[in-house]
Design a protein around this motif. Structure first.
Motif, PDB file in Angstrom:
ATOM      1  N   ALA A  27      -8.177 -54.010  71.259  1.00 54.09           N
ATOM      2  CA  ALA A  27      -8.191 -53.229  72.575  1.00 54.09           C
ATOM      3  C   ALA A  27      -8.599 -51.900  72.665  1.00 54.09           C
ATOM      4  O   ALA A  27      -9.441 -51.299  73.446  1.00 54.09           O
ATOM      5  N   PHE A  28      -7.850 -51.145  71.474  1.00 53.76           N
ATOM      6  CA  PHE A  28      -8.058 -49.723  71.450  1.00 53.76           C
ATOM      7  C   PHE A  28      -9.552 -49.344  70.967  1.00 53.76           C
ATOM      8  O   PHE A  28     -10.336 -48.807  71.940  1.00 53.76           O
ATOM      9  N   ALA A  70       0.395 -58.238  76.085  1.00 54.69           N
ATOM     10  CA  ALA A  70      -0.138 -57.823  77.325  1.00 54.69           C
ATOM     11  C   ALA A  70       0.186 -56.426  77.546  1.00 54.69           C
ATOM     12  O   ALA A  70      -0.605 -55.513  77.943  1.00 54.69           O
ATOM     13  N   PRO A  71       1.347 -55.923  77.472  1.00 53.62           N
ATOM     14  CA  PRO A  71       1.673 -54.379  78.054  1.00 53.62           C
ATOM     15  C   PRO A  71       0.928 -53.535  77.217  1.00 53.62           C
ATOM     16  O   PRO A  71       0.459 -52.427  77.437  1.00 53.62           O
ATOM     17  N   LEU A  75      -1.839 -50.711  78.222  1.00 55.21           N
ATOM     18  CA  LEU A  75      -1.485 -49.268  78.100  1.00 55.21           C
ATOM     19  C   LEU A  75      -2.659 -48.717  77.026  1.00 55.21           C
ATOM     20  O   LEU A  75      -2.906 -47.571  77.459  1.00 55.21           O
ATOM     21  N   LEU A  76      -3.098 -49.370  76.004  1.00 50.63           N
ATOM     22  CA  LEU A  76      -4.072 -48.809  75.053  1.00 50.63           C
ATOM     23  C   LEU A  76      -5.412 -48.776  75.918  1.00 50.63           C
ATOM     24  O   LEU A  76      -6.169 -47.787  75.775  1.00 50.63           O
ATOM     25  N   CYS A  77      -5.699 -49.606  76.779  1.00 50.66           N
ATOM     26  CA  CYS A  77      -6.887 -49.627  77.468  1.00 50.66           C
ATOM     27  C   CYS A  77      -6.904 -48.544  78.427  1.00 50.66           C
ATOM     28  O   CYS A  77      -7.767 -47.878  78.959  1.00 50.66           O
ATOM     29  N   TRP A  78      -5.646 -48.497  79.365  1.00 51.22           N
ATOM     30  CA  TRP A  78      -5.597 -47.503  80.332  1.00 51.22           C
ATOM     31  C   TRP A  78      -5.686 -45.927  79.428  1.00 51.22           C
ATOM     32  O   TRP A  78      -6.253 -44.997  80.048  1.00 51.22           O
ATOM     33  N   TYR A 107      -2.852 -54.695  83.307  1.00 58.12           N
ATOM     34  CA  TYR A 107      -1.723 -55.627  82.659  1.00 58.12           C
ATOM     35  C   TYR A 107      -2.115 -56.983  83.463  1.00 58.12           C
ATOM     36  O   TYR A 107      -2.205 -58.039  82.631  1.00 58.12           O
ATOM     37  N   THR A 108      -2.737 -57.177  84.483  1.00 51.62           N
ATOM     38  CA  THR A 108      -2.849 -58.277  85.377  1.00 51.62           C
ATOM     39  C   THR A 108      -3.746 -58.986  84.592  1.00 51.62           C
ATOM     40  O   THR A 108      -3.899 -60.320  84.475  1.00 51.62           O
TER      41      THR A 108
END
Length: 141
Positions: A27-28, A70-71, A75-78, A107-108
């Protein structure tokens, strides 16, 4: 009169989800690469293009992740979106409703990917009970 019939099962193993740290690393790195690519192609001042792209990445990562990832994925994508897709680049900010909406979208997306994968795996692993056909029974065309 009792007739004996052979019952067969077609159980399939359920694939194991990827380890959560591996999903978070993807993700990061994936979000960083995606945002850098979008910044290069369309410019820094277009975060409305980066959000759907990174949300799609979160959904794709969700296909291979556990629910507990998922959380952190969101968070990493945000963090990458906030730091590198919104001017001033390299500065984390909090713009109340916008960032809450972004976190919710990410998150969704991660949850939708995970739920979709779990449903597909559950369907594939479903045990069917069928009667085995005797060798001398006529086959339907």
């Amino acid at each position: 009169m009792i007739e004996w019939a052979l019952i067969t099962t077609g159980a399939r193993p359920v694939p194991r989800p990827a380890a959560t740290p591996l999903v978070w690393a993807a993700a990061f790195g994936g979000a960083l690469l995606l945002v850098a690519l979008l910044n290069t192609l369309v410019g820094i001042d277009r975060p409305e293009l980066a959000l759907p792209a990174v949300s799609l990445l979160a959904a794709l990562l969700g296909l291979f992740a556990r629910f507990t990832a998922a959380p952190g994925t969101a968070l990493l994508c945000w963090l990458i979106l906030n730091a590198f897709a919104v001017p001033p680049v390299g500065t984390l900010t909090w713009a109340g409703s916008r960032d809450a909406l972004w976190l919710t979208c990410l998150y969704t997306a991660a949850l939708v990917g995970t739920v979709g994968a779990r449903l597909a795996h559950a369907r594939a692993a479903y045990r069917r009970v069928t009667l085995a056909e005797p060798d001398d029974a006529p086959m339907d065309p």
